[in-house]
Design a protein around this motif. Structure first.
Motif, PDB file in Angstrom:
ATOM      1  N   ALA A  13     -55.732  21.357 -21.024  1.00  0.00           N
ATOM      2  CA  ALA A  13     -54.853  21.598 -21.697  1.00  0.00           C
ATOM      3  C   ALA A  13     -55.656  21.805 -23.544  1.00  0.00           C
ATOM      4  O   ALA A  13     -56.399  22.547 -23.518  1.00  0.00           O
ATOM      5  N   GLY A  14     -54.447  23.344 -23.431  1.00  0.00           N
ATOM      6  CA  GLY A  14     -55.086  24.550 -24.182  1.00  0.00           C
ATOM      7  C   GLY A  14     -55.767  26.230 -23.622  1.00  0.00           C
ATOM      8  O   GLY A  14     -55.628  26.321 -24.337  1.00  0.00           O
ATOM      9  N   GLY A  15     -55.430  25.630 -22.453  1.00  0.00           N
ATOM     10  CA  GLY A  15     -56.911  27.268 -21.623  1.00  0.00           C
ATOM     11  C   GLY A  15     -55.376  28.077 -21.422  1.00  0.00           C
ATOM     12  O   GLY A  15     -53.856  27.550 -21.473  1.00  0.00           O
ATOM     13  N   SER A  16     -55.740  28.045 -20.429  1.00  0.00           N
ATOM     14  CA  SER A  16     -54.994  30.168 -20.291  1.00  0.00           C
ATOM     15  C   SER A  16     -55.238  30.000 -18.520  1.00  0.00           C
ATOM     16  O   SER A  16     -56.271  29.927 -18.397  1.00  0.00           O
ATOM     17  N   LEU A  17     -53.819  30.993 -18.048  1.00  0.00           N
ATOM     18  CA  LEU A  17     -54.609  31.162 -16.619  1.00  0.00           C
ATOM     19  C   LEU A  17     -53.067  32.295 -16.557  1.00  0.00           C
ATOM     20  O   LEU A  17     -52.312  31.906 -17.207  1.00  0.00           O
ATOM     21  N   ARG A  18     -54.003  33.113 -15.579  1.00  0.00           N
ATOM     22  CA  ARG A  18     -52.737  34.164 -15.520  1.00  0.00           C
ATOM     23  C   ARG A  18     -52.805  34.284 -13.707  1.00  0.00           C
ATOM     24  O   ARG A  18     -53.309  34.816 -12.681  1.00  0.00           O
ATOM     25  N   MET A  82     -50.444  32.600 -18.727  1.00  0.00           N
ATOM     26  CA  MET A  82     -49.903  31.235 -19.692  1.00  0.00           C
ATOM     27  C   MET A  82     -50.372  30.777 -20.394  1.00  0.00           C
ATOM     28  O   MET A  82     -52.668  30.612 -19.749  1.00  0.00           O
ATOM     29  N   ASN A  83     -50.165  30.549 -22.082  1.00  0.00           N
ATOM     30  CA  ASN A  83     -51.334  30.275 -23.047  1.00  0.00           C
ATOM     31  C   ASN A  83     -51.431  29.032 -23.226  1.00  0.00           C
ATOM     32  O   ASN A  83     -49.811  28.124 -22.886  1.00  0.00           O
ATOM     33  N   SER A  84     -51.750  28.355 -24.457  1.00  0.00           N
ATOM     34  CA  SER A  84     -51.663  26.902 -24.537  1.00  0.00           C
ATOM     35  C   SER A  84     -50.819  26.016 -23.743  1.00  0.00           C
ATOM     36  O   SER A  84     -49.794  25.061 -23.781  1.00  0.00           O
ATOM     37  N   LEU A  85     -51.277  26.193 -22.849  1.00  0.00           N
ATOM     38  CA  LEU A  85     -51.264  25.086 -20.846  1.00  0.00           C
ATOM     39  C   LEU A  85     -50.593  23.366 -21.696  1.00  0.00           C
ATOM     40  O   LEU A  85     -52.283  22.901 -22.315  1.00  0.00           O
ATOM     41  N   ARG A  86     -50.286  23.090 -21.466  1.00  0.00           N
ATOM     42  CA  ARG A  86     -49.647  21.699 -21.440  1.00  0.00           C
ATOM     43  C   ARG A  86     -49.805  20.968 -20.238  1.00  0.00           C
ATOM     44  O   ARG A  86     -49.579  21.386 -19.076  1.00  0.00           O
ATOM     45  N   PRO A  87     -50.106  19.318 -20.441  1.00  0.00           N
ATOM     46  CA  PRO A  87     -50.407  18.797 -19.040  1.00  0.00           C
ATOM     47  C   PRO A  87     -48.732  18.948 -18.099  1.00  0.00           C
ATOM     48  O   PRO A  87     -48.713  18.552 -16.704  1.00  0.00           O
ATOM     49  N   GLU A  88     -47.761  18.668 -19.154  1.00  0.00           N
ATOM     50  CA  GLU A  88     -46.135  18.397 -18.433  1.00  0.00           C
ATOM     51  C   GLU A  88     -46.304  20.344 -17.937  1.00  0.00           C
ATOM     52  O   GLU A  88     -45.188  20.815 -17.162  1.00  0.00           O
ATOM     53  N   ASP A  89     -46.693  21.486 -18.118  1.00  0.00           N
ATOM     54  CA  ASP A  89     -47.039  22.467 -17.243  1.00  0.00           C
ATOM     55  C   ASP A  89     -47.596  22.189 -15.666  1.00  0.00           C
ATOM     56  O   ASP A  89     -47.135  23.077 -14.830  1.00  0.00           O
ATOM     57  N   TRP A 111     -38.745  34.476  -1.789  1.00  0.00           N
ATOM     58  CA  TRP A 111     -40.108  33.920  -2.092  1.00  0.00           C
ATOM     59  C   TRP A 111     -41.112  33.973  -1.629  1.00  0.00           C
ATOM     60  O   TRP A 111     -41.362  34.373  -0.292  1.00  0.00           O
ATOM     61  N   GLY A 112     -42.544  34.052  -3.265  1.00  0.00           N
ATOM     62  CA  GLY A 112     -43.616  33.405  -2.196  1.00  0.00           C
ATOM     63  C   GLY A 112     -43.709  32.342  -2.523  1.00  0.00           C
ATOM     64  O   GLY A 112     -42.992  31.533  -2.133  1.00  0.00           O
ATOM     65  N   GLN A 113     -45.285  31.440  -1.302  1.00  0.00           N
ATOM     66  CA  GLN A 113     -45.299  30.739  -1.049  1.00  0.00           C
ATOM     67  C   GLN A 113     -45.854  29.527  -1.834  1.00  0.00           C
ATOM     68  O   GLN A 113     -46.035  28.096  -1.690  1.00  0.00           O
ATOM     69  N   GLY A 114     -46.026  29.858  -3.261  1.00  0.00           N
ATOM     70  CA  GLY A 114     -46.011  28.348  -4.249  1.00  0.00           C
ATOM     71  C   GLY A 114     -47.670  28.863  -4.570  1.00  0.00           C
ATOM     72  O   GLY A 114     -48.644  28.878  -3.274  1.00  0.00           O
ATOM     73  N   THR A 115     -48.058  28.626  -6.461  1.00  0.00           N
ATOM     74  CA  THR A 115     -49.324  28.273  -6.417  1.00  0.00           C
ATOM     75  C   THR A 115     -49.523  27.060  -7.391  1.00  0.00           C
ATOM     76  O   THR A 115     -48.823  27.005  -8.285  1.00  0.00           O
ATOM     77  N   GLN A 116     -50.619  26.617  -7.345  1.00  0.00           N
ATOM     78  CA  GLN A 116     -50.850  25.343  -7.795  1.00  0.00           C
ATOM     79  C   GLN A 116     -51.680  25.377  -9.020  1.00  0.00           C
ATOM     80  O   GLN A 116     -52.495  25.922  -9.190  1.00  0.00           O
ATOM     81  N   VAL A 117     -50.923  25.324  -9.691  1.00  0.00           N
ATOM     82  CA  VAL A 117     -51.307  25.021 -11.549  1.00  0.00           C
ATOM     83  C   VAL A 117     -51.648  23.358 -12.268  1.00  0.00           C
ATOM     84  O   VAL A 117     -50.523  22.698 -12.105  1.00  0.00           O
ATOM     85  N   THR A 118     -52.971  22.904 -12.356  1.00  0.00           N
ATOM     86  CA  THR A 118     -52.757  21.601 -13.036  1.00  0.00           C
ATOM     87  C   THR A 118     -53.398  21.571 -14.331  1.00  0.00           C
ATOM     88  O   THR A 118     -54.635  21.812 -14.410  1.00  0.00           O
ATOM     89  N   VAL A 119     -53.136  21.526 -15.046  1.00  0.00           N
ATOM     90  CA  VAL A 119     -53.846  21.460 -16.629  1.00  0.00           C
ATOM     91  C   VAL A 119     -53.323  19.566 -16.741  1.00  0.00           C
ATOM     92  O   VAL A 119     -53.245  19.102 -16.888  1.00  0.00           O
ATOM     93  N   SER A 120     -55.485  19.650 -17.315  1.00  0.00           N
ATOM     94  CA  SER A 120     -55.518  18.442 -17.149  1.00  0.00           C
ATOM     95  C   SER A 120     -55.763  17.651 -18.816  1.00  0.00           C
ATOM     96  O   SER A 120     -55.165  18.959 -20.224  1.00  0.00           O
ATOM     97  N   SER A 121     -55.992  16.322 -18.845  1.00  0.00           N
ATOM     98  CA  SER A 121     -55.395  15.900 -20.782  1.00  0.00           C
ATOM     99  C   SER A 121     -56.502  15.422 -21.065  1.00  0.00           C
ATOM    100  O   SER A 121     -57.511  15.688 -20.706  1.00  0.00           O
TER     101      SER A 121
END
Length: 121
Positions: A13-18, A82-89, A111-121
């Motif tokens: 949480a609080g991190g970033s991904l692109r 994606m900045n300031s990521l939250r668990p609900e993201d 549509w693309g195939q999807g990519t998993q984003v997991t935000v830990s608290s």
């Protein structure tokens, strides 16, 4: 047009991904691009969209100010910073292409195939 999403992963949480969405098979600049996400047990929801030129962008209220959508037509790629990521993201994120930028998923034809984003608290 074929779409390939990438860039997902596990972040605190609080991190970033692109996220990136690479397009092939058709003229990328003919399409508006959108990002959607789907969390387990929930319906797919709109995240962000960008017009074919990049001149107009749209965001869901839940991500506005934290996420930025962009595109590079020379590279046939759309991005979601994606900045300031939250668990609900946490969700599978999908990129999609449409004739016009829209918040409605059914207006996207590709549509693309999807990519998993997991935000830990």
């Amino acid at each position: 047009v074929q779409l390939q999403a990438s860039g997902g992963g596990l972040v605190q949480a609080g991190g970033s991904l692109r996220l990136s969405c690479a397009a092939s098979g058709s003229t990328f600049s003919n399409y508006a691009m959108g990002w959607f996400r789907q969390a387990p047990g929930k319906e797919r929801e709109f995240v962000a969209a960008i017009s074919w030129s990049g001149g107009s962008t749209f965001y869901a209220a839940s991500v506005k100010g934290r996420f930025t959508i962009s595109r590079d037509n020379a590279k046939n790629t759309a991005y979601l910073q994606m900045n300031s990521l939250r668990p609900e993201d946490t969700a599978v994120y999908y990129c999609a292409a449409a004739a016009l930028a829209s918040k409605k998923g059914h207006e996207y034809d590709h549509w693309g195939q999807g990519t998993q984003v997991t935000v830990s608290s």
